[in-house]
Design a protein around this motif. Structure first.
Motif, PDB file in Angstrom:
ATOM      1  N   ILE A  37      88.119  20.786  49.138  1.00  0.00           N
ATOM      2  CA  ILE A  37      87.873  21.519  50.392  1.00  0.00           C
ATOM      3  C   ILE A  37      87.644  20.536  51.531  1.00  0.00           C
ATOM      4  CG2 ILE A  37      86.208  23.021  51.593  1.00  0.00           C
ATOM      5  CD1 ILE A  37      85.923  24.525  48.868  1.00  0.00           C
ATOM      6  N   GLY A  38      86.863  19.495  51.272  1.00  0.00           N
ATOM      7  CA  GLY A  38      86.628  18.476  52.297  1.00  0.00           C
ATOM      8  C   GLY A  38      87.914  17.814  52.756  1.00  0.00           C
ATOM      9  N   LEU A  39      88.773  17.479  51.812  1.00  0.00           N
ATOM     10  CA  LEU A  39      90.061  16.871  52.177  1.00  0.00           C
ATOM     11  C   LEU A  39      90.908  17.833  52.999  1.00  0.00           C
ATOM     12  CD1 LEU A  39      90.999  14.990  48.882  1.00  0.00           C
ATOM     13  CD2 LEU A  39      90.388  13.967  51.097  1.00  0.00           C
ATOM     14  N   LEU A  40      90.949  19.089  52.594  1.00  0.00           N
ATOM     15  CA  LEU A  40      91.749  20.083  53.326  1.00  0.00           C
ATOM     16  C   LEU A  40      91.236  20.296  54.750  1.00  0.00           C
ATOM     17  CD1 LEU A  40      92.256  22.735  50.495  1.00  0.00           C
ATOM     18  CD2 LEU A  40      94.008  21.225  51.474  1.00  0.00           C
ATOM     19  N   VAL A  41      89.930  20.228  54.919  1.00  0.00           N
ATOM     20  CA  VAL A  41      89.337  20.451  56.240  1.00  0.00           C
ATOM     21  C   VAL A  41      89.412  19.198  57.104  1.00  0.00           C
ATOM     22  CG1 VAL A  41      87.148  20.907  57.450  1.00  0.00           C
ATOM     23  CG2 VAL A  41      87.820  22.333  55.503  1.00  0.00           C
ATOM     24  N   SER A  71      86.491  24.270  62.876  1.00  0.00           N
ATOM     25  CA  SER A  71      86.448  25.677  63.282  1.00  0.00           C
ATOM     26  C   SER A  71      85.401  26.449  62.477  1.00  0.00           C
ATOM     27  CB  SER A  71      87.821  26.314  63.062  1.00  0.00           C
ATOM     28  OG  SER A  71      88.064  26.469  61.669  1.00  0.00           O
ATOM     29  N   LEU A  72      85.146  27.670  62.904  1.00  0.00           N
ATOM     30  CA  LEU A  72      84.186  28.528  62.208  1.00  0.00           C
ATOM     31  C   LEU A  72      84.622  28.754  60.759  1.00  0.00           C
ATOM     32  CD1 LEU A  72      81.677  30.296  62.195  1.00  0.00           C
ATOM     33  CD2 LEU A  72      83.091  32.182  63.050  1.00  0.00           C
ATOM     34  N   LEU A  73      85.893  29.031  60.548  1.00  0.00           N
ATOM     35  CA  LEU A  73      86.396  29.246  59.190  1.00  0.00           C
ATOM     36  C   LEU A  73      86.259  27.976  58.348  1.00  0.00           C
ATOM     37  CD1 LEU A  73      87.608  31.310  57.310  1.00  0.00           C
ATOM     38  CD2 LEU A  73      89.877  30.647  58.118  1.00  0.00           C
ATOM     39  N   GLU A  74      86.476  26.817  58.955  1.00  0.00           N
ATOM     40  CA  GLU A  74      86.286  25.554  58.241  1.00  0.00           C
ATOM     41  C   GLU A  74      84.814  25.345  57.891  1.00  0.00           C
ATOM     42  OE1 GLU A  74      90.036  22.977  60.007  1.00  0.00           O
ATOM     43  OE2 GLU A  74      88.225  23.228  61.243  1.00  0.00           O
ATOM     44  N   TRP A  75      83.903  25.730  58.793  1.00  0.00           N
ATOM     45  CA  TRP A  75      82.469  25.651  58.493  1.00  0.00           C
ATOM     46  C   TRP A  75      82.123  26.560  57.312  1.00  0.00           C
ATOM     47  CZ3 TRP A  75      79.390  21.920  59.392  1.00  0.00           C
ATOM     48  CH2 TRP A  75      79.431  21.192  60.581  1.00  0.00           C
ATOM     49  N   VAL A  76      82.741  27.722  57.273  1.00  0.00           N
ATOM     50  CA  VAL A  76      82.498  28.646  56.152  1.00  0.00           C
ATOM     51  C   VAL A  76      82.914  27.991  54.839  1.00  0.00           C
ATOM     52  CG1 VAL A  76      83.230  30.836  55.105  1.00  0.00           C
ATOM     53  CG2 VAL A  76      82.650  30.749  57.534  1.00  0.00           C
ATOM     54  N   ALA A  77      84.093  27.372  54.824  1.00  0.00           N
ATOM     55  CA  ALA A  77      84.580  26.707  53.614  1.00  0.00           C
ATOM     56  C   ALA A  77      83.658  25.553  53.209  1.00  0.00           C
ATOM     57  CB  ALA A  77      86.003  26.202  53.825  1.00  0.00           C
ATOM     58  N   VAL A 131      74.701  15.823  54.499  1.00  0.00           N
ATOM     59  CA  VAL A 131      74.384  15.356  55.861  1.00  0.00           C
ATOM     60  C   VAL A 131      75.612  14.693  56.479  1.00  0.00           C
ATOM     61  CG1 VAL A 131      72.982  13.722  57.185  1.00  0.00           C
ATOM     62  CG2 VAL A 131      71.911  15.161  55.442  1.00  0.00           C
ATOM     63  N   CYS A 132      76.313  13.863  55.699  1.00  0.00           N
ATOM     64  CA  CYS A 132      77.541  13.210  56.203  1.00  0.00           C
ATOM     65  C   CYS A 132      78.599  14.235  56.584  1.00  0.00           C
ATOM     66  CB  CYS A 132      78.097  12.243  55.156  1.00  0.00           C
ATOM     67  SG  CYS A 132      77.072  10.788  54.874  1.00  0.00           S
ATOM     68  N   VAL A 133      78.759  15.254  55.765  1.00  0.00           N
ATOM     69  CA  VAL A 133      79.759  16.294  56.033  1.00  0.00           C
ATOM     70  C   VAL A 133      79.391  17.086  57.284  1.00  0.00           C
ATOM     71  CG1 VAL A 133      80.623  18.508  55.144  1.00  0.00           C
ATOM     72  CG2 VAL A 133      80.636  16.491  53.678  1.00  0.00           C
ATOM     73  N   ILE A 134      78.115  17.382  57.453  1.00  0.00           N
ATOM     74  CA  ILE A 134      77.683  18.111  58.651  1.00  0.00           C
ATOM     75  C   ILE A 134      77.943  17.274  59.904  1.00  0.00           C
ATOM     76  CG2 ILE A 134      75.646  18.977  59.891  1.00  0.00           C
ATOM     77  CD1 ILE A 134      74.592  19.897  57.102  1.00  0.00           C
ATOM     78  N   ILE A 135      77.616  16.000  59.843  1.00  0.00           N
ATOM     79  CA  ILE A 135      77.875  15.113  60.988  1.00  0.00           C
ATOM     80  C   ILE A 135      79.368  15.044  61.277  1.00  0.00           C
ATOM     81  CG2 ILE A 135      77.782  12.703  61.775  1.00  0.00           C
ATOM     82  CD1 ILE A 135      75.050  12.536  60.240  1.00  0.00           C
ATOM     83  N   ALA A 136      80.182  14.878  60.230  1.00  0.00           N
ATOM     84  CA  ALA A 136      81.637  14.830  60.416  1.00  0.00           C
ATOM     85  C   ALA A 136      82.156  16.139  60.999  1.00  0.00           C
ATOM     86  CB  ALA A 136      82.330  14.527  59.085  1.00  0.00           C
ATOM     87  N   GLY A 137      81.614  17.256  60.512  1.00  0.00           N
ATOM     88  CA  GLY A 137      82.044  18.564  61.035  1.00  0.00           C
ATOM     89  C   GLY A 137      81.744  18.718  62.511  1.00  0.00           C
TER      90      GLY A 137
END
Length: 126
Positions: free
Chosen positions: A112-116, A52-58, A40-46
């Motif tokens: 992946i989270g850090l990279l995004v 981007s779409l590619l970042e959402w995929v990752a 949930v935290c990651v979705i809110i941060a995203g």
């Protein structure tokens, strides 16, 4: 091997088993609730950081990876506990390996989270 005819009703029924598995996971496995909170935290941060779409995929792949391994780990642990109730070094090894799979998937998700997210957070601070 059974040559049972294809049945849409039976295929749909299999979804009820899968959803029941998710319900069991969230109800009985404490770590799954931590993973859900992190998701949930990651979705809110995203959303806030407009990834981007590619970042959402990752991110989606990482979340799915962690939950999948948590489900498999929980399954292995439950099966091991059912098969052998006393302390057994081979069972311990199997359970530790399954737990390691969750750890590796969580570390992968964190990377992946850090990279995004890190470049976007750094850009916001500047």
């Amino acid at each position: 091997m059974s040559q049972e005819k294809f049945s849409i009703a039976k295929r749909l029924k299999s979804f009820t088993y899968a959803f029941n598995g998710l319900r069991i996971l969230l109800r009985e496995e404490h770590n799954s609730r931590i993973h859900l909170f992190a998701t949930v935290c990651v979705i809110i941060a995203g959303i806030l950081l407009r990834i981007s779409l590619l970042e959402w995929v990752a991110v989606a792949f990482a979340v799915g990876l962690v939950f999948s391994f948590e489900i498999l780990n929980s399954s292995v642990e439950d099966l091991c506990d059912h098969v052998c109730t006393e302390r057994n070094e081979q069972i311990k090894k199997v359970k530790d390996l399954a737990a390691a799979a969750v750890l590796v998937s969580a570390i992968t998700a964190a990377v992946i989270g850090l990279l995004v997210f890190l470049p976007k957070i750094i850009a916001m601070i500047r």
